[in-house]
Motif scaffolding. Structure first.
Motif, PDB file in Angstrom:
ATOM      1  N   LEU A 277     -64.134 -24.840  36.116  1.00 17.20           N
ATOM      2  CA  LEU A 277     -62.885 -24.184  36.031  1.00 17.20           C
ATOM      3  C   LEU A 277     -62.000 -24.489  37.432  1.00 17.20           C
ATOM      4  N   GLN A 278     -62.587 -24.794  38.442  1.00 16.41           N
ATOM      5  CA  GLN A 278     -61.979 -25.189  39.692  1.00 16.41           C
ATOM      6  C   GLN A 278     -61.574 -26.899  39.485  1.00 16.41           C
ATOM      7  N   VAL A 279     -62.379 -27.674  38.667  1.00 19.00           N
ATOM      8  CA  VAL A 279     -61.939 -28.933  38.278  1.00 19.00           C
ATOM      9  C   VAL A 279     -60.849 -28.918  37.063  1.00 19.00           C
ATOM     10  N   TYR A 280     -60.767 -28.157  36.073  1.00 24.51           N
ATOM     11  CA  TYR A 280     -59.808 -27.974  35.393  1.00 24.51           C
ATOM     12  C   TYR A 280     -59.092 -26.636  35.245  1.00 24.51           C
ATOM     13  N   PRO A 281     -58.045 -26.515  35.929  1.00 25.10           N
ATOM     14  CA  PRO A 281     -57.601 -25.226  36.051  1.00 25.10           C
ATOM     15  C   PRO A 281     -57.043 -24.675  34.746  1.00 25.10           C
ATOM     16  N   GLY A 282     -56.677 -25.591  33.816  1.00 19.84           N
ATOM     17  CA  GLY A 282     -56.107 -25.174  32.347  1.00 19.84           C
ATOM     18  C   GLY A 282     -57.160 -24.709  31.509  1.00 19.84           C
ATOM     19  N   LEU A 283     -58.383 -24.788  32.038  1.00 19.52           N
ATOM     20  CA  LEU A 283     -59.517 -24.405  31.165  1.00 19.52           C
ATOM     21  C   LEU A 283     -59.462 -23.023  30.635  1.00 19.52           C
ATOM     22  N   GLN A 284     -59.670 -23.252  29.053  1.00 20.72           N
ATOM     23  CA  GLN A 284     -59.508 -21.883  28.467  1.00 20.72           C
ATOM     24  C   GLN A 284     -60.790 -21.813  27.626  1.00 20.72           C
ATOM     25  N   TYR A 285     -61.196 -20.765  27.032  1.00 20.64           N
ATOM     26  CA  TYR A 285     -62.329 -20.545  26.010  1.00 20.64           C
ATOM     27  C   TYR A 285     -62.000 -19.986  24.673  1.00 20.64           C
ATOM     28  N   ASN A 286     -62.352 -20.646  23.753  1.00 21.91           N
ATOM     29  CA  ASN A 286     -62.216 -20.234  22.426  1.00 21.91           C
ATOM     30  C   ASN A 286     -63.451 -19.220  21.779  1.00 21.91           C
ATOM     31  N   VAL A 287     -63.329 -18.167  21.359  1.00 20.91           N
ATOM     32  CA  VAL A 287     -64.500 -17.224  21.177  1.00 20.91           C
ATOM     33  C   VAL A 287     -64.455 -16.820  19.606  1.00 20.91           C
ATOM     34  N   SER A 288     -65.796 -17.091  19.133  1.00 14.54           N
ATOM     35  CA  SER A 288     -65.865 -16.607  17.779  1.00 14.54           C
ATOM     36  C   SER A 288     -66.934 -15.392  17.603  1.00 14.54           C
ATOM     37  N   VAL A 289     -66.253 -14.151  16.797  1.00 12.25           N
ATOM     38  CA  VAL A 289     -67.027 -13.105  16.878  1.00 12.25           C
ATOM     39  C   VAL A 289     -67.354 -12.823  15.421  1.00 12.25           C
ATOM     40  N   LEU A 290     -68.548 -12.997  14.906  1.00 15.78           N
ATOM     41  CA  LEU A 290     -68.953 -12.507  13.368  1.00 15.78           C
ATOM     42  C   LEU A 290     -69.748 -11.311  13.177  1.00 15.78           C
ATOM     43  N   ASN A 291     -69.134 -10.691  12.277  1.00 14.20           N
ATOM     44  CA  ASN A 291     -69.715  -9.540  11.646  1.00 14.20           C
ATOM     45  C   ASN A 291     -70.696  -9.733  10.722  1.00 14.20           C
ATOM     46  N   LYS A 292     -72.037  -9.424  11.115  1.00 13.67           N
ATOM     47  CA  LYS A 292     -73.160 -10.254  10.162  1.00 13.67           C
ATOM     48  C   LYS A 292     -72.967  -9.569   8.976  1.00 13.67           C
ATOM     49  N   LYS A 293     -72.885  -8.152   8.954  1.00 14.37           N
ATOM     50  CA  LYS A 293     -72.802  -7.360   7.815  1.00 14.37           C
ATOM     51  C   LYS A 293     -71.776  -8.037   6.663  1.00 14.37           C
ATOM     52  N   THR A 294     -70.381  -8.017   7.355  1.00 16.95           N
ATOM     53  CA  THR A 294     -69.570  -8.258   6.113  1.00 16.95           C
ATOM     54  C   THR A 294     -69.054  -9.951   6.296  1.00 16.95           C
ATOM     55  N   LYS A 295     -69.609 -10.381   7.047  1.00 15.06           N
ATOM     56  CA  LYS A 295     -69.318 -11.916   7.370  1.00 15.06           C
ATOM     57  C   LYS A 295     -68.209 -12.380   7.710  1.00 15.06           C
ATOM     58  N   LYS A 296     -67.400 -11.247   8.291  1.00 10.75           N
ATOM     59  CA  LYS A 296     -65.889 -11.342   8.617  1.00 10.75           C
ATOM     60  C   LYS A 296     -66.208 -12.031  10.047  1.00 10.75           C
ATOM     61  N   ARG A 297     -65.061 -13.098  10.371  1.00 11.34           N
ATOM     62  CA  ARG A 297     -65.090 -13.662  11.723  1.00 11.34           C
ATOM     63  C   ARG A 297     -63.827 -13.731  12.395  1.00 11.34           C
ATOM     64  N   TRP A 298     -64.007 -13.388  13.619  1.00 13.09           N
ATOM     65  CA  TRP A 298     -62.582 -13.398  14.432  1.00 13.09           C
ATOM     66  C   TRP A 298     -62.448 -14.532  15.492  1.00 13.09           C
ATOM     67  N   PHE A 299     -61.336 -15.107  15.855  1.00 15.07           N
ATOM     68  CA  PHE A 299     -61.377 -16.110  16.919  1.00 15.07           C
ATOM     69  C   PHE A 299     -60.424 -15.517  17.749  1.00 15.07           C
ATOM     70  N   PHE A 300     -60.748 -15.764  19.074  1.00 12.79           N
ATOM     71  CA  PHE A 300     -59.815 -15.415  20.121  1.00 12.79           C
ATOM     72  C   PHE A 300     -59.705 -16.775  20.974  1.00 12.79           C
ATOM     73  N   SER A 301     -58.557 -16.820  21.603  1.00 10.53           N
ATOM     74  CA  SER A 301     -58.508 -17.859  22.665  1.00 10.53           C
ATOM     75  C   SER A 301     -57.877 -17.036  24.190  1.00 10.53           C
ATOM     76  N   ILE A 302     -58.713 -17.195  25.053  1.00 15.42           N
ATOM     77  CA  ILE A 302     -58.610 -16.547  26.377  1.00 15.42           C
ATOM     78  C   ILE A 302     -58.751 -17.441  27.496  1.00 15.42           C
ATOM     79  N   SER A 303     -57.892 -17.075  28.643  1.00 11.69           N
ATOM     80  CA  SER A 303     -57.957 -17.801  29.776  1.00 11.69           C
ATOM     81  C   SER A 303     -58.854 -17.337  30.742  1.00 11.69           C
ATOM     82  N   ASN A 304     -59.177 -15.952  30.778  1.00  9.80           N
ATOM     83  CA  ASN A 304     -59.943 -15.543  31.720  1.00  9.80           C
ATOM     84  C   ASN A 304     -61.204 -15.482  31.103  1.00  9.80           C
TER      85      ASN A 304
END
Lengths: 152, 215
Positions: B143-170
Protein backbone atom coordinates in the motif's frame (compact mmCIF):
# COMPACT_ATOMS: atom_id res chain seq x y z
CA UNK A 1 -10.37 9.87 -21.79
CA UNK A 2 -9.82 6.56 -20.08
CA UNK A 3 -7.69 6.71 -16.99
CA UNK A 4 -7.52 10.50 -16.71
CA UNK A 5 -6.11 11.46 -13.36
CA UNK A 6 -5.72 14.89 -11.76
CA UNK A 7 -2.16 15.76 -10.82
CA UNK A 8 -1.37 18.51 -8.35
CA UNK A 9 1.91 20.36 -8.82
CA UNK A 10 1.54 22.98 -6.14
CA UNK A 11 -1.19 25.30 -7.40
CA UNK A 12 -0.97 23.85 -10.90
CA UNK A 13 -3.61 21.16 -11.39
CA UNK A 14 -3.70 19.19 -14.64
CA UNK A 15 -5.46 16.06 -15.81
CA UNK A 16 -3.31 13.45 -17.51
CA UNK A 17 -4.30 10.22 -19.29
CA UNK A 18 -1.65 8.24 -17.44
CA UNK A 19 -3.20 4.82 -17.95
CA UNK A 20 -3.34 5.39 -21.70
CA UNK A 21 0.29 6.54 -21.80
CA UNK A 22 1.37 3.63 -19.60
CA UNK A 23 -0.39 0.98 -21.65
CA UNK A 24 1.01 2.48 -24.85
CA UNK A 25 4.51 2.38 -23.44
CA UNK A 26 4.15 -1.10 -21.95
CA UNK A 27 3.22 -2.39 -25.40
CA UNK A 28 6.53 -1.20 -26.90
CA UNK A 29 8.83 -1.14 -23.87
CA UNK A 30 10.75 -4.35 -24.63
CA UNK A 31 11.11 -3.38 -28.31
CA UNK A 32 12.39 0.12 -27.59
CA UNK A 33 14.69 -0.81 -24.69
CA UNK A 34 16.21 -3.60 -26.79
CA UNK A 35 17.31 -0.90 -29.26
CA UNK A 36 19.30 0.83 -26.50
CA UNK A 37 22.57 -1.05 -25.92
CA UNK A 38 24.04 1.53 -23.53
CA UNK A 39 23.50 0.19 -20.01
CA UNK A 40 25.90 2.54 -18.34
CA UNK A 41 24.12 5.84 -18.91
CA UNK A 42 20.67 7.08 -18.11
CA UNK A 43 19.26 10.27 -19.57
CA UNK A 44 16.81 10.96 -16.73
CA UNK A 45 18.51 9.29 -13.75
CA UNK A 46 22.17 10.28 -14.14
CA UNK A 47 23.82 11.28 -11.86
CA UNK A 48 20.81 11.58 -9.60
CA UNK A 49 17.38 10.06 -9.71
CA UNK A 50 14.39 12.26 -10.45
CA UNK A 51 13.19 11.21 -7.00
CA UNK A 52 15.79 13.52 -5.49
CA UNK A 53 14.03 16.62 -6.94
CA UNK A 54 12.43 18.86 -4.30
CA UNK A 55 8.63 18.93 -4.42
CA UNK A 56 8.68 22.70 -4.98
CA UNK A 57 10.54 22.09 -8.22
CA UNK A 58 8.33 19.25 -9.46
CA UNK A 59 6.10 21.38 -11.63
CA UNK A 60 8.95 23.08 -13.43
CA UNK A 61 10.86 19.83 -14.05
CA UNK A 62 7.70 18.13 -15.29
CA UNK A 63 7.03 21.07 -17.61
CA UNK A 64 10.60 20.94 -18.93
CA UNK A 65 10.45 17.16 -19.39
CA UNK A 66 7.18 17.14 -21.31
CA UNK A 67 8.59 19.85 -23.58
CA UNK A 68 11.78 17.79 -23.93
CA UNK A 69 9.90 14.65 -24.97
CA UNK A 70 7.68 16.51 -27.46
CA UNK A 71 10.44 18.67 -28.94
CA UNK A 72 13.46 16.37 -28.82
CA UNK A 73 12.44 12.75 -28.36
CA UNK A 74 9.33 11.52 -30.18
CA UNK A 75 10.23 13.05 -33.52
CA UNK A 76 13.55 11.19 -33.58
CA UNK A 77 12.07 7.78 -32.76
CA UNK A 78 10.92 6.55 -36.15
CA UNK A 79 11.29 2.75 -36.40
CA UNK A 80 10.78 0.24 -39.17
CA UNK A 81 7.85 -1.19 -37.21
CA UNK A 82 4.53 0.51 -37.99
CA UNK A 83 2.89 -0.87 -34.83
CA UNK A 84 5.64 0.66 -32.67
CA UNK A 85 5.41 3.93 -34.61
CA UNK A 86 1.66 4.11 -34.01
CA UNK A 87 2.12 3.60 -30.31
CA UNK A 88 4.82 6.27 -30.21
CA UNK A 89 2.61 8.81 -31.95
CA UNK A 90 -0.29 8.03 -29.62
CA UNK A 91 1.99 8.63 -26.62
CA UNK A 92 3.30 11.80 -28.30
CA UNK A 93 -0.25 13.14 -28.69
CA UNK A 94 -0.96 12.54 -25.03
CA UNK A 95 2.28 14.32 -24.13
CA UNK A 96 1.39 17.23 -26.40
CA UNK A 97 -1.85 17.89 -24.53
CA UNK A 98 -0.12 17.69 -21.15
CA UNK A 99 2.63 19.99 -22.43
CA UNK A 100 0.02 22.62 -23.32
CA UNK A 101 -1.65 22.40 -19.91
CA UNK A 102 1.69 22.73 -18.13
CA UNK A 103 2.48 25.66 -20.42
CA UNK A 104 -0.68 27.42 -19.25
CA UNK A 105 0.34 26.86 -15.63
CA UNK A 106 3.75 28.34 -16.49
CA UNK A 107 2.17 31.40 -18.06
CA UNK A 108 0.00 31.83 -14.96
CA UNK A 109 3.16 31.76 -12.85
CA UNK A 110 2.04 28.52 -11.14
CA UNK A 111 5.02 26.52 -12.31
CA UNK A 112 8.08 28.47 -11.28
CA UNK A 113 11.60 27.21 -11.90
CA UNK A 114 14.14 27.22 -9.12
CA UNK A 115 17.85 26.78 -9.47
CA UNK A 116 17.72 23.06 -8.68
CA UNK A 117 15.21 22.23 -11.40
CA UNK A 118 17.15 24.28 -13.93
CA UNK A 119 20.36 22.46 -13.01
CA UNK A 120 18.65 19.08 -13.11
CA UNK A 121 17.13 19.75 -16.51
CA UNK A 122 20.45 21.02 -17.86
CA UNK A 123 22.01 17.74 -16.70
CA UNK A 124 19.31 15.82 -18.58
CA UNK A 125 20.03 17.85 -21.71
CA UNK A 126 23.76 17.20 -21.30
CA UNK A 127 23.10 13.45 -20.99
CA UNK A 128 20.95 13.64 -24.11
CA UNK A 129 23.51 15.60 -26.10
CA UNK A 130 26.22 13.15 -25.06
CA UNK A 131 24.79 10.64 -27.54
CA UNK A 132 23.90 10.89 -31.19
CA UNK A 133 20.35 12.11 -31.71
CA UNK A 134 18.72 8.80 -32.58
CA UNK A 135 20.39 6.88 -29.75
CA UNK A 136 19.56 9.64 -27.29
CA UNK A 137 15.94 9.77 -28.43
CA UNK A 138 15.48 5.98 -28.28
CA UNK A 139 17.14 5.87 -24.83
CA UNK A 140 14.90 8.68 -23.59
CA UNK A 141 11.82 6.92 -24.93
CA UNK A 142 12.95 3.70 -23.23
CA UNK A 143 13.08 5.60 -19.94
CA UNK A 144 9.46 6.76 -20.13
CA UNK A 145 8.53 4.48 -17.23
CA UNK A 146 11.16 6.23 -15.10
CA UNK A 147 9.38 9.52 -15.85
CA UNK A 148 5.90 8.08 -15.26
CA UNK A 149 6.91 6.31 -12.04
CA UNK A 150 8.27 9.63 -10.78
CA UNK A 151 5.35 11.79 -11.92
CA UNK A 152 2.90 9.46 -10.22
CA UNK B 1 39.40 -13.37 -16.06
CA UNK B 2 41.28 -16.34 -17.41
CA UNK B 3 38.22 -17.83 -19.01
CA UNK B 4 38.68 -20.13 -21.95
CA UNK B 5 37.35 -19.49 -25.45
CA UNK B 6 33.60 -19.36 -24.99
CA UNK B 7 32.04 -21.81 -27.43
CA UNK B 8 29.31 -23.17 -25.17
CA UNK B 9 25.81 -22.01 -26.15
CA UNK B 10 24.41 -19.30 -23.88
CA UNK B 11 21.89 -19.93 -21.11
CA UNK B 12 18.38 -19.35 -22.41
CA UNK B 13 15.36 -17.33 -21.34
CA UNK B 14 17.18 -15.33 -18.63
CA UNK B 15 14.46 -13.36 -16.87
CA UNK B 16 13.25 -12.05 -13.51
CA UNK B 17 10.29 -13.64 -11.79
CA UNK B 18 9.04 -11.23 -9.17
CA UNK B 19 6.26 -11.55 -6.61
CA UNK B 20 5.72 -8.74 -4.06
CA UNK B 21 9.18 -7.54 -5.15
CA UNK B 22 10.89 -10.78 -4.22
CA UNK B 23 12.99 -10.77 -7.39
CA UNK B 24 14.40 -14.10 -8.52
CA UNK B 25 16.49 -14.48 -11.64
CA UNK B 26 15.61 -17.61 -13.62
CA UNK B 27 17.08 -19.19 -16.76
CA UNK B 28 17.21 -22.41 -18.74
CA UNK B 29 20.29 -24.51 -19.44
CA UNK B 30 22.11 -23.91 -22.74
CA UNK B 31 20.70 -25.86 -25.65
CA UNK B 32 21.94 -29.42 -25.89
CA UNK B 33 23.59 -29.57 -22.49
CA UNK B 34 22.68 -32.16 -19.91
CA UNK B 35 23.84 -32.26 -16.31
CA UNK B 36 27.01 -30.76 -14.95
CA UNK B 37 26.58 -27.20 -16.21
CA UNK B 38 27.66 -24.55 -13.73
CA UNK B 39 26.70 -20.88 -13.81
CA UNK B 40 27.70 -17.51 -12.52
CA UNK B 41 25.58 -14.39 -12.24
CA UNK B 42 26.14 -10.64 -12.35
CA UNK B 43 23.80 -7.69 -12.25
CA UNK B 44 23.89 -3.95 -12.88
CA UNK B 45 21.83 -0.92 -12.04
CA UNK B 46 20.63 0.74 -15.21
CA UNK B 47 22.54 3.97 -15.86
CA UNK B 48 25.42 2.98 -13.55
CA UNK B 49 28.62 1.87 -15.18
CA UNK B 50 29.53 -1.41 -13.57
CA UNK B 51 28.47 -5.02 -13.42
CA UNK B 52 28.46 -6.54 -9.96
CA UNK B 53 29.07 -10.24 -9.36
CA UNK B 54 26.76 -12.16 -7.06
CA UNK B 55 29.09 -14.37 -4.99
CA UNK B 56 26.30 -16.64 -3.70
CA UNK B 57 25.46 -17.50 -7.29
CA UNK B 58 28.97 -18.38 -8.46
CA UNK B 59 29.63 -21.93 -9.74
CA UNK B 60 26.06 -22.99 -9.00
CA UNK B 61 24.31 -25.82 -10.81
CA UNK B 62 20.75 -24.57 -10.13
CA UNK B 63 19.06 -22.34 -12.69
CA UNK B 64 17.87 -19.54 -10.44
CA UNK B 65 19.41 -16.88 -8.24
CA UNK B 66 17.73 -14.67 -5.66
CA UNK B 67 18.58 -11.03 -6.43
CA UNK B 68 15.89 -9.54 -4.19
CA UNK B 69 18.39 -7.80 -1.97
CA UNK B 70 20.35 -6.37 -4.86
CA UNK B 71 17.23 -5.09 -6.63
CA UNK B 72 15.25 -3.87 -3.60
CA UNK B 73 15.39 -0.17 -4.51
CA UNK B 74 12.33 0.06 -6.72
CA UNK B 75 13.24 3.56 -7.86
CA UNK B 76 16.01 1.96 -9.90
CA UNK B 77 15.96 -0.43 -12.85
CA UNK B 78 18.25 -3.38 -13.38
CA UNK B 79 19.86 -5.83 -15.75
CA UNK B 80 21.16 -9.27 -14.81
CA UNK B 81 23.29 -11.67 -16.79
CA UNK B 82 24.27 -15.36 -16.62
CA UNK B 83 27.29 -17.27 -17.97
CA UNK B 84 27.56 -21.08 -18.24
CA UNK B 85 30.53 -23.43 -17.79
CA UNK B 86 30.85 -27.12 -18.76
CA UNK B 87 33.94 -29.35 -19.07
CA UNK B 88 36.31 -26.39 -19.26
CA UNK B 89 34.20 -24.59 -21.84
CA UNK B 90 32.21 -21.42 -21.21
CA UNK B 91 29.40 -19.49 -22.82
CA UNK B 92 29.02 -15.79 -23.46
CA UNK B 93 26.94 -13.81 -21.03
CA UNK B 94 23.18 -13.84 -21.59
CA UNK B 95 21.29 -10.78 -20.33
CA UNK B 96 17.78 -10.03 -19.15
CA UNK B 97 15.66 -7.24 -20.55
CA UNK B 98 15.57 -4.13 -18.37
CA UNK B 99 13.82 -5.00 -15.11
CA UNK B 100 11.66 -2.39 -13.34
CA UNK B 101 10.63 -3.80 -9.94
CA UNK B 102 7.78 -1.31 -9.65
CA UNK B 103 6.01 -2.32 -12.84
CA UNK B 104 7.34 -5.84 -13.42
CA UNK B 105 6.42 -7.47 -10.10
CA UNK B 106 3.34 -9.60 -9.52
CA UNK B 107 1.18 -8.96 -6.48
CA UNK B 108 -0.33 -11.60 -4.22
CA UNK B 109 -4.03 -11.37 -3.30
CA UNK B 110 -4.87 -9.54 -0.07
CA UNK B 111 -5.49 -11.33 3.21
CA UNK B 112 -9.19 -11.39 4.03
CA UNK B 113 -10.81 -11.61 7.45
CA UNK B 114 -14.56 -11.65 7.90
CA UNK B 115 -16.97 -11.41 10.81
CA UNK B 116 -20.74 -11.28 10.88
CA UNK B 117 -23.81 -10.06 12.73
CA UNK B 118 -27.43 -11.03 12.03
CA UNK B 119 -27.76 -8.87 8.93
CA UNK B 120 -24.29 -7.83 7.91
CA UNK B 121 -20.77 -9.03 7.37
CA UNK B 122 -17.63 -7.02 8.00
CA UNK B 123 -14.57 -7.54 5.84
CA UNK B 124 -11.02 -6.44 6.66
CA UNK B 125 -8.43 -6.61 3.90
CA UNK B 126 -4.65 -6.56 4.29
CA UNK B 127 -2.33 -5.92 1.37
CA UNK B 128 0.75 -8.14 1.17
CA UNK B 129 4.09 -6.82 2.35
CA UNK B 130 6.98 -5.96 0.09
CA UNK B 131 9.76 -8.56 0.25
CA UNK B 132 12.19 -7.80 3.08
CA UNK B 133 15.69 -9.02 3.84
CA UNK B 134 14.83 -10.66 7.13
CA UNK B 135 11.81 -11.19 9.33
CA UNK B 136 13.21 -8.57 11.72
CA UNK B 137 13.46 -6.09 8.90
CA UNK B 138 11.03 -3.19 8.63
CA UNK B 139 7.73 -4.21 7.10
CA UNK B 140 6.63 -2.17 4.11
CA UNK B 141 3.11 -2.75 2.88
CA UNK B 142 2.55 -2.66 -0.86
CA UNK B 143 0.00 0.00 0.00
CA UNK B 144 2.95 2.31 0.69
CA UNK B 145 4.60 1.34 -2.58
CA UNK B 146 1.42 1.81 -4.63
CA UNK B 147 -0.60 4.65 -3.10
CA UNK B 148 -3.31 4.15 -5.74
CA UNK B 149 -3.91 0.57 -4.55
CA UNK B 150 -7.56 -0.49 -4.45
CA UNK B 151 -9.45 -3.68 -3.59
CA UNK B 152 -12.08 -5.44 -5.67
CA UNK B 153 -14.30 -7.52 -3.38
CA UNK B 154 -16.75 -10.24 -4.37
CA UNK B 155 -19.51 -11.35 -1.98
CA UNK B 156 -21.54 -14.46 -2.83
CA UNK B 157 -24.82 -15.53 -1.19
CA UNK B 158 -24.34 -19.29 -1.08
CA UNK B 159 -28.08 -19.94 -0.96
CA UNK B 160 -29.25 -17.73 -3.83
CA UNK B 161 -25.91 -17.71 -5.68
CA UNK B 162 -26.35 -13.95 -5.99
CA UNK B 163 -22.97 -12.14 -6.15
CA UNK B 164 -22.04 -8.53 -5.49
CA UNK B 165 -18.85 -6.72 -6.48
CA UNK B 166 -17.40 -3.76 -4.64
CA UNK B 167 -14.36 -1.63 -5.47
CA UNK B 168 -12.93 0.12 -2.41
CA UNK B 169 -9.87 2.16 -1.60
CA UNK B 170 -9.77 1.70 2.15
CA UNK B 171 -9.33 -1.75 3.61
CA UNK B 172 -12.63 -2.31 5.41
CA UNK B 173 -16.07 -3.01 4.04
CA UNK B 174 -19.38 -3.65 5.79
CA UNK B 175 -22.06 -5.31 3.68
CA UNK B 176 -25.49 -4.55 5.25
CA UNK B 177 -29.08 -5.78 4.73
CA UNK B 178 -28.17 -9.43 4.47
CA UNK B 179 -30.34 -12.44 5.31
CA UNK B 180 -29.90 -13.86 8.82
CA UNK B 181 -28.65 -17.42 9.12
CA UNK B 182 -27.21 -17.46 5.63
CA UNK B 183 -23.73 -18.37 4.38
CA UNK B 184 -21.80 -15.77 2.43
CA UNK B 185 -18.43 -16.23 0.76
CA UNK B 186 -15.97 -13.38 0.25
CA UNK B 187 -13.03 -13.14 -2.14
CA UNK B 188 -10.84 -10.12 -2.85
CA UNK B 189 -8.32 -8.88 -5.38
CA UNK B 190 -5.81 -6.02 -5.40
CA UNK B 191 -6.02 -3.53 -8.25
CA UNK B 192 -3.43 -0.80 -8.92
CA UNK B 193 -4.41 1.73 -11.59
CA UNK B 194 -0.96 3.16 -12.35
CA UNK B 195 1.16 1.34 -13.05
CA UNK B 196 -1.51 -1.10 -14.11
CA UNK B 197 -1.19 -4.14 -11.84
CA UNK B 198 -3.65 -6.55 -10.29
CA UNK B 199 -3.44 -9.67 -8.16
CA UNK B 200 -5.50 -12.75 -8.63
CA UNK B 201 -8.58 -13.15 -6.43
CA UNK B 202 -7.96 -14.61 -3.00
CA UNK B 203 -9.51 -17.92 -2.06
CA UNK B 204 -13.05 -17.67 -0.71
CA UNK B 205 -13.65 -17.00 2.98
CA UNK B 206 -17.13 -18.11 3.99
CA UNK B 207 -19.13 -17.11 7.05
CA UNK B 208 -22.78 -17.35 8.09
CA UNK B 209 -24.82 -14.42 9.38
CA UNK B 210 -26.28 -15.05 12.83
CA UNK B 211 -29.73 -16.54 13.10
CA UNK B 212 -32.61 -14.09 13.61
CA UNK B 213 -33.25 -14.26 17.37
CA UNK B 214 -36.83 -12.99 17.00
CA UNK B 215 -37.83 -15.68 14.50
Amino acid sequence: TAGNKIFHFGSCRISMSVTEIRSGFTAIKANIQARDPVRTLSILSYPHSLHKVKSSDRCCITHHLFNFYVDKVFKHCKTEDSYVNRKISSIANSFLSVKRKLGQCHEQKKCMCGQESTEKFNQILANYEGLNVTSAAIKSLGELDILLDWVE
Amino acid sequence: SGELYCSLPKPRNVHFESINMKNILHWSAPEGTGDGVLYKVKYSVYGVGKWIRKPECRNINRTWCDLSSETSDYEEQYYASVKAFLNGMCSDWMETTRFNPLTDTKIDPPMVSVSSTEKSISIILTAPEKWKRSSEGESVSLLQVYPGLQYNVSVLNKKTKKRWFFSISNNTLVVPWLEPGTAYCVSAQIHVTTPLLHSGFSKEYCIATLKDKTA
